[in-house]
Motif scaffolding. Structure first.
Motif, PDB file in Angstrom:
ATOM      1  N   GLY A 215       0.794  -1.282   0.103  1.00  0.00           N
ATOM      2  CA  GLY A 215      -0.007  -0.028   0.060  1.00  0.00           C
ATOM      3  C   GLY A 215       0.919   1.159   0.135  1.00  0.00           C
ATOM      4  O   GLY A 215       0.097   2.375   0.242  1.00  0.00           O
ATOM      5  N   ARG A 216       2.291   1.160  -0.194  1.00  0.00           N
ATOM      6  CA  ARG A 216       3.060   2.356  -0.152  1.00  0.00           C
ATOM      7  C   ARG A 216       2.856   2.964  -1.634  1.00  0.00           C
ATOM      8  O   ARG A 216       3.385   2.603  -2.434  1.00  0.00           O
ATOM      9  CB  ARG A 216       4.636   1.876   0.401  1.00  0.00           C
ATOM     10  CG  ARG A 216       4.810   1.210   1.456  1.00  0.00           C
ATOM     11  CD  ARG A 216       5.897   0.753   1.806  1.00  0.00           C
ATOM     12  NE  ARG A 216       5.965  -0.090   2.782  1.00  0.00           N
ATOM     13  CZ  ARG A 216       6.778  -1.036   3.131  1.00  0.00           C
ATOM     14  NH1 ARG A 216       7.616  -1.378   2.047  1.00  0.00           N
ATOM     15  NH2 ARG A 216       6.802  -1.728   4.297  1.00  0.00           N
ATOM     16  N   ALA A 217       2.280   4.216  -1.558  1.00  0.00           N
ATOM     17  CA  ALA A 217       2.029   4.761  -2.845  1.00  0.00           C
ATOM     18  C   ALA A 217       3.540   5.321  -3.804  1.00  0.00           C
ATOM     19  O   ALA A 217       3.723   5.170  -5.091  1.00  0.00           O
ATOM     20  CB  ALA A 217       1.270   6.391  -2.571  1.00  0.00           C
ATOM     21  N   GLU A 218       4.550   5.583  -2.929  1.00  0.00           N
ATOM     22  CA  GLU A 218       5.806   5.843  -3.316  1.00  0.00           C
ATOM     23  C   GLU A 218       6.315   4.527  -4.122  1.00  0.00           C
ATOM     24  O   GLU A 218       6.917   4.875  -5.115  1.00  0.00           O
ATOM     25  CB  GLU A 218       6.731   6.352  -2.445  1.00  0.00           C
ATOM     26  CG  GLU A 218       6.567   7.818  -1.753  1.00  0.00           C
ATOM     27  CD  GLU A 218       7.492   8.081  -0.623  1.00  0.00           C
ATOM     28  OE1 GLU A 218       7.940   7.259  -0.039  1.00  0.00           O
ATOM     29  OE2 GLU A 218       7.271   9.278  -0.075  1.00  0.00           O
ATOM     30  N   THR A 219       6.294   3.475  -3.292  1.00  0.00           N
ATOM     31  CA  THR A 219       6.822   2.234  -4.277  1.00  0.00           C
ATOM     32  C   THR A 219       5.864   1.620  -5.264  1.00  0.00           C
ATOM     33  O   THR A 219       6.488   1.303  -6.411  1.00  0.00           O
ATOM     34  CB  THR A 219       6.708   1.082  -2.865  1.00  0.00           C
ATOM     35  OG1 THR A 219       7.557   1.553  -1.826  1.00  0.00           O
ATOM     36  CG2 THR A 219       7.517  -0.213  -3.469  1.00  0.00           C
TER      37      THR A 219
END
Length: 246
Positions: free
Chosen positions: A67-71
């Motif tokens: 759920g990490r947007a940057e990743t």
């Protein structure tokens, strides 16, 4: 060099064969860290994108963004191989598709979370065994690993954190990797990322803060990770000196 120090013909032939086998084998690079959230997958994706920009054939076998947007943004634009669906007790599970990866044969394949346990019905029990098959087939692999998953440190981590890690990777896999890149953050920076929702989603983050992500745990695990990488570098240096008669 004295006559007694020269290799025998048999030893020389064995050395040549070992070098030939190694040349045909894929290269393994491990993005290594002390904890989730230190940036291992992020660093792996950044390097994969740089390789692709250089014209290298790169594909993603499996990447977990949690759920990490940057990743997730770094995954966009990379070729994603299809997952394999497996039925287990009436539930459909999706796993890394080893056969699809072997058929596709990219130059570099991203296979996240080396310590992962595969779903029942998979060819191998653990993902590190999938990676071993890929390397033997000549496919280079980028992967990620946390220090608590190293087999030799399992009991030490349990004593420090009070958590028994069930998914482990043999130290021989780590020691045999061609490259290990350390992704490192101070405990303060990691806790700040946890508060900002950049490690886990809200409910998971609260639970992690009360359990595994206590500052004392983070300090101890970071020391273990730094020490393990230092031991590897020292072994490489001693090997180089031995091979070159230094």
């Amino acid at each position: 060099m004295t006559p007694n120090s020269r290799p025998t013909p048999e030893e020389f032939l064995a050395k040549i064969r070992a070098e030939e086998a190694q040349a045909a084998r894929g290269r393994l690079k491990i993005f290594f860290g002390a904890n989730p959230g230190v940036g291992k997958t992020f660093a792996m994706l950044e390097e994969a994108r740089a390789k692709r920009a250089e014209g290298v054939d790169v594909a993603v076998g499996v990447v977990e963004t949690h759920g990490r947007a940057e990743t997730g943004a770094l995954v966009a634009g990379l070729e994603l191989l299809p997952r394999r669906a497996l039925e287990h007790r009436g539930v459909t599970l999706t796993e890394f598709d080893l056969d699809a990866a072997l058929a596709r044969r990219p130059t570099i394949l991203l296979v996240d979370e080396l310590a992962h346990t595969n779903a029942p019905g998979s060819r191998h029990e653990r993902r590190w065994q999938d990676v071993e098959e890929l390397l033997t087939a000549g496919i280079s692999v980028y992967t990620t690993l946390n220090v608590q998953h190293l087999e030799s440190l399992n009991d030490v981590v349990a004593q420090i954190t009070g958590v028994q890690v069930r998914e482990t990777v043999p130290d021989a896999v780590f020691d045999g990797a061609d490259d290990v890149e350390l992704a490192d953050l101070t405990p303060e920076d990691l806790l700040r990322r946890l508060e900002q929702g950049k490690v886990y989603l809200a409910e998971q983050a609260e639970r992690a803060r009360d359990q595994f992500f206590r500052k004392g745990n983070l300090i101890a695990l970071r020391e273990l990770a730094l020490r393990r990488v230092a031991e590897r570098v020292d072994a490489q240096m001693r090997g180089y000196m031995r091979d070159h008669g230094i």
